[in-house]
Write a protein that holds these residues in place. Structure first.
Motif, mmCIF file in Angstrom:
data_model
loop_
_atom_site.group_PDB
_atom_site.id
_atom_site.type_symbol
_atom_site.label_atom_id
_atom_site.label_comp_id
_atom_site.label_asym_id
_atom_site.label_seq_id
_atom_site.Cartn_x
_atom_site.Cartn_y
_atom_site.Cartn_z
ATOM 1 N N LEU A 37 -32.018 65.513 37.154
ATOM 2 C CA LEU A 37 -31.059 66.145 38.066
ATOM 3 C C LEU A 37 -30.238 67.152 37.259
ATOM 4 O O LEU A 37 -29.525 66.770 36.330
ATOM 5 N N THR A 38 -30.353 68.436 37.584
ATOM 6 C CA THR A 38 -29.668 69.486 36.832
ATOM 7 C C THR A 38 -28.681 70.204 37.745
ATOM 8 O O THR A 38 -29.079 70.735 38.780
ATOM 9 N N PRO A 39 -27.378 70.244 37.378
ATOM 10 C CA PRO A 39 -26.392 70.926 38.209
ATOM 11 C C PRO A 39 -26.286 72.415 37.857
ATOM 12 O O PRO A 39 -26.103 72.776 36.697
ATOM 13 N N TYR A 40 -26.405 73.263 38.854
ATOM 14 C CA TYR A 40 -26.256 74.714 38.683
ATOM 15 C C TYR A 40 -24.959 75.182 39.327
ATOM 16 O O TYR A 40 -24.604 74.765 40.423
ATOM 17 N N CYS A 41 -24.275 76.080 38.605
ATOM 18 C CA CYS A 41 -22.960 76.561 39.019
ATOM 19 C C CYS A 41 -23.041 77.447 40.264
ATOM 20 O O CYS A 41 -23.884 78.327 40.358
ATOM 21 N N ARG A 42 -22.107 77.209 41.176
ATOM 22 C CA ARG A 42 -21.941 78.075 42.348
ATOM 23 C C ARG A 42 -20.527 78.633 42.446
ATOM 24 O O ARG A 42 -20.210 79.332 43.403
ATOM 25 N N CYS A 43 -19.688 78.303 41.432
ATOM 26 C CA CYS A 43 -18.303 78.795 41.490
ATOM 27 C C CYS A 43 -18.079 80.025 40.605
ATOM 28 O O CYS A 43 -17.031 80.638 40.668
ATOM 29 N N TRP A 44 -19.024 80.357 39.759
ATOM 30 C CA TRP A 44 -18.959 81.512 38.865
ATOM 31 C C TRP A 44 -17.861 81.362 37.823
ATOM 32 O O TRP A 44 -17.337 82.343 37.309
ATOM 33 N N ARG A 45 -17.493 80.142 37.481
ATOM 34 C CA ARG A 45 -16.469 79.911 36.460
ATOM 35 C C ARG A 45 -17.032 79.160 35.258
ATOM 36 O O ARG A 45 -16.315 78.933 34.294
ATOM 37 N N SER A 46 -18.283 78.756 35.292
ATOM 38 C CA SER A 46 -18.850 77.928 34.230
ATOM 39 C C SER A 46 -19.012 78.687 32.916
ATOM 40 O O SER A 46 -19.488 79.820 32.893
ATOM 41 N N HIS A 56 -15.598 74.024 38.012
ATOM 42 C CA HIS A 56 -15.265 74.127 39.443
ATOM 43 C C HIS A 56 -14.080 73.221 39.794
ATOM 44 O O HIS A 56 -13.313 73.533 40.701
ATOM 45 N N ALA A 57 -13.915 72.114 39.077
ATOM 46 C CA ALA A 57 -12.804 71.196 39.378
ATOM 47 C C ALA A 57 -11.460 71.887 39.148
ATOM 48 O O ALA A 57 -10.541 71.772 39.978
ATOM 49 N N LYS A 58 -11.323 72.624 38.035
ATOM 50 C CA LYS A 58 -10.080 73.362 37.746
ATOM 51 C C LYS A 58 -9.871 74.460 38.788
ATOM 52 O O LYS A 58 -8.762 74.641 39.299
ATOM 53 N N HIS A 59 -10.934 75.188 39.099
ATOM 54 C CA HIS A 59 -10.856 76.248 40.111
ATOM 55 C C HIS A 59 -10.396 75.666 41.453
ATOM 56 O O HIS A 59 -9.508 76.220 42.106
ATOM 57 N N ASN A 60 -10.999 74.561 41.848
ATOM 58 C CA ASN A 60 -10.643 73.945 43.133
ATOM 59 C C ASN A 60 -9.189 73.495 43.148
ATOM 60 O O ASN A 60 -8.487 73.673 44.147
ATOM 61 N N LYS A 61 -8.724 72.924 42.013
ATOM 62 C CA LYS A 61 -7.343 72.445 41.939
ATOM 63 C C LYS A 61 -6.364 73.612 42.036
ATOM 64 O O LYS A 61 -5.342 73.535 42.703
ATOM 65 N N THR A 63 -6.901 76.649 43.385
ATOM 66 C CA THR A 63 -7.024 77.507 44.556
ATOM 67 C C THR A 63 -7.091 76.762 45.888
ATOM 68 O O THR A 63 -6.971 77.385 46.942
ATOM 69 N N GLY A 64 -7.346 75.456 45.837
ATOM 70 C CA GLY A 64 -7.530 74.730 47.083
ATOM 71 C C GLY A 64 -8.937 74.895 47.639
ATOM 72 O O GLY A 64 -9.226 74.478 48.762
#
Ligand code: FES
Length: 74
Positions: A37-46, A56-61, A63-64
């Motif tokens: 199982l390989t996770p690929y970024c969709r937030c463009w912050r990796s 993405h966790a920091k981005h989500n925190k 920006t909401g």
């Protein structure tokens, strides 16, 4: 000649990844993945784009937002 792209402005999503390219495109062969199982970024912050590094966790925190990775199964 390499065109220099402006930072993402209004409506932009990519703040810094491979901005020298006209379009960021990656190809992955599923049979060559090293993990089941390989996770690929969709937030463009990796920092390991195109792979997800959890940024993405920091981005989500901050920006909401609610973005997360694309999980590719081998
Ligand atoms: Fe971008 Fe996880 S770091 S989706």
């Amino acid at each position: 000649m390499v065109a220099v792209r402006a930072e993402a402005g209004v409506g932009g999503i990519n703040p810094s990844i491979r901005k020298e390219e006209a379009k960021v495109v990656d190809t992955v062969l599923a049979e060559e993945l090293s993990k089941p199982l390989t996770p690929y970024c969709r937030c463009w912050r990796s920092g390991t784009f195109p792979l997800c590094d959890g940024s993405h966790a920091k981005h989500n925190k901050e920006t909401g937002d609610n973005v997360g990775p694309l999980l590719v199964k081998k």
